[in-house]
Enzyme design. Structure first.
Site, mmCIF file in Angstrom:
data_model
loop_
_atom_site.group_PDB
_atom_site.id
_atom_site.type_symbol
_atom_site.label_atom_id
_atom_site.label_comp_id
_atom_site.label_asym_id
_atom_site.label_seq_id
_atom_site.Cartn_x
_atom_site.Cartn_y
_atom_site.Cartn_z
ATOM 1 N N LYS A 102 0.868 -1.164 0.000
ATOM 2 C CA LYS A 102 0.000 0.000 0.000
ATOM 3 C C LYS A 102 0.913 1.225 0.000
ATOM 4 O O LYS A 102 1.671 1.456 0.945
ATOM 5 C CB LYS A 102 -0.900 0.007 1.231
ATOM 6 C CG LYS A 102 -1.725 1.283 1.356
ATOM 7 C CD LYS A 102 -2.462 1.358 2.681
ATOM 8 C CE LYS A 102 -3.033 2.753 2.878
ATOM 9 N NZ LYS A 102 -3.682 2.903 4.200
ATOM 10 N N GLY A 163 -8.329 8.926 9.630
ATOM 11 C CA GLY A 163 -8.669 8.964 11.045
ATOM 12 C C GLY A 163 -9.764 9.934 11.429
ATOM 13 O O GLY A 163 -10.086 10.072 12.615
ATOM 14 N N ALA A 189 -9.552 5.311 4.122
ATOM 15 C CA ALA A 189 -9.493 6.458 5.037
ATOM 16 C C ALA A 189 -10.834 7.175 5.148
ATOM 17 O O ALA A 189 -11.539 7.377 4.163
ATOM 18 C CB ALA A 189 -8.414 7.464 4.625
ATOM 19 N N GLY A 190 -11.156 7.541 6.383
ATOM 20 C CA GLY A 190 -12.326 8.366 6.652
ATOM 21 C C GLY A 190 -13.532 7.639 7.193
ATOM 22 O O GLY A 190 -14.468 8.271 7.698
ATOM 23 N N ASN A 211 -8.642 1.386 9.706
ATOM 24 C CA ASN A 211 -7.918 1.038 10.923
ATOM 25 C C ASN A 211 -8.509 1.764 12.130
ATOM 26 O O ASN A 211 -9.048 1.139 13.037
ATOM 27 C CB ASN A 211 -6.431 1.376 10.797
ATOM 28 C CG ASN A 211 -5.650 1.007 12.040
ATOM 29 O OD1 ASN A 211 -5.580 -0.161 12.396
ATOM 30 N ND2 ASN A 211 -5.080 1.985 12.719
ATOM 31 N N THR A 212 -8.472 3.103 12.101
ATOM 32 C CA THR A 212 -8.915 3.884 13.248
ATOM 33 C C THR A 212 -10.358 3.596 13.637
ATOM 34 O O THR A 212 -10.683 3.513 14.833
ATOM 35 C CB THR A 212 -8.751 5.389 12.962
ATOM 36 O OG1 THR A 212 -7.397 5.648 12.584
ATOM 37 C CG2 THR A 212 -9.100 6.221 14.182
#
Length: 260
Positions: A102, A163, A189-190, A211-212
């Site tokens: 990635k 995040g 993301a997001g 992830n977050t």
């Protein structure tokens, strides 16, 4: 319309799950392992800069990931130049992690938006060196098309800043990207909660990486399960085909033939 035969295919590799998850921000390794398990994910991304790959006598998150069960996706998180990202990918391959990477090249520390100019430079070099490149990019159809044309195995446009948990801020750009490229489109993301993941899949995206949203949830394991279900539900809804949006009502029961 079962999902059992609905494989995610990236560079010839087949995956049953369309959810990809990260390994950072968990309270401990046990929580991380449990969350990954219930997420159903098969692709696990790890930040090369945050993994101890030089001294394997010390504990590393790699000690807790079954590499026979999961496909490792090293990422270049924390890189701000093409040269830095290229160096990080080479290090990952030399350490025996993977050439399935990635690619992140960030523009600044405040927004963590991608630096697309440096991203294109890095992708060109890494593809020439035989890496399978999955680039994190802005939700720009033109950049995504350029990345596809140079040989990237997928494109990974952001839904919102890394995040942030804001969800898909510009679904229209994502739709244009889906119409523009033929390689898999993976929202990266997001995402903040399960409905965000479902929306990404309902748009027709091939997968979601997060992830977050899982690791920083109040109950990461429960959220991982929720994301698993949301991605599957969103994909099934996309394949089923939603009804058109209308301004006015349409009766659920036909009126013709009713007794007056």
């Amino acid at each position: 319309m079962p999902l059992t035969n609905d494989k995610l295919v990236i560079a010839g590799r087949e995956f049953d799950s369309r959810l990809m998850v990260g390994t950072g921000k968990y309270a401990d390794f046990h929580q991380m392992v449990r969350a990954i398990e219930v997420s159903g994910a098969q692709i696990i991304t790890v930040a090369v800069r945050r993994v101890n790959i030089s001294d394997r006598s010390k504990e590393s998150l790699l000690d807790h990931i079954d590499l026979k069960k999961y496909t490792l996706l090293p990422n270049t998180a924390g890189c701000y130049t093409a040269d830095d990202a290229i160096r990080t990918c080479r290090l990952a391959r030399e350490a025996g992690l993977s050439d399935f990477v990635k690619l992140e090249v960030l523009g600044d520390e405040k927004t963590l938006f991608p630096n697309n100019e440096e991203l294109l430079k890095a992708a060109k070099v890494l593809i020439a060196e035989g890496f399978t490149v999955l680039p994190y990019t802005s939700d720009d159809p033109i950049i995504c098309k350029k990345l596809e044309d140079m040989g990237c195995a997928a494109v990974m446009p952001l839904g919102a800043p890394i995040g942030s948990g804001l969800g898909i801020r510009n679904p229209y750009n994502i739709q244009i990207i889906l119409e523009t490229v033929k390689v898999p489109v993976i929202v990266d993301a997001g995402v903040g909660t399960a409905s965000d993941a479902a929306i990404a899949m309902e748009l027709g995206c091939d997968g979601v990486l997060m992830n977050t949203a899982i690791a920083s949830a109040q109950d990461p394991v429960a959220m991982a399960e929720a994301m698993n279900l949301a991605v599957r539900a969103g994909r099934l809804a996309y394949r089923a085909g939603r009804i058109p949006r209308k301004l006015y009502a349409t009766a659920s029961s036909p009126l013709a033939g009713l007794i007056a």
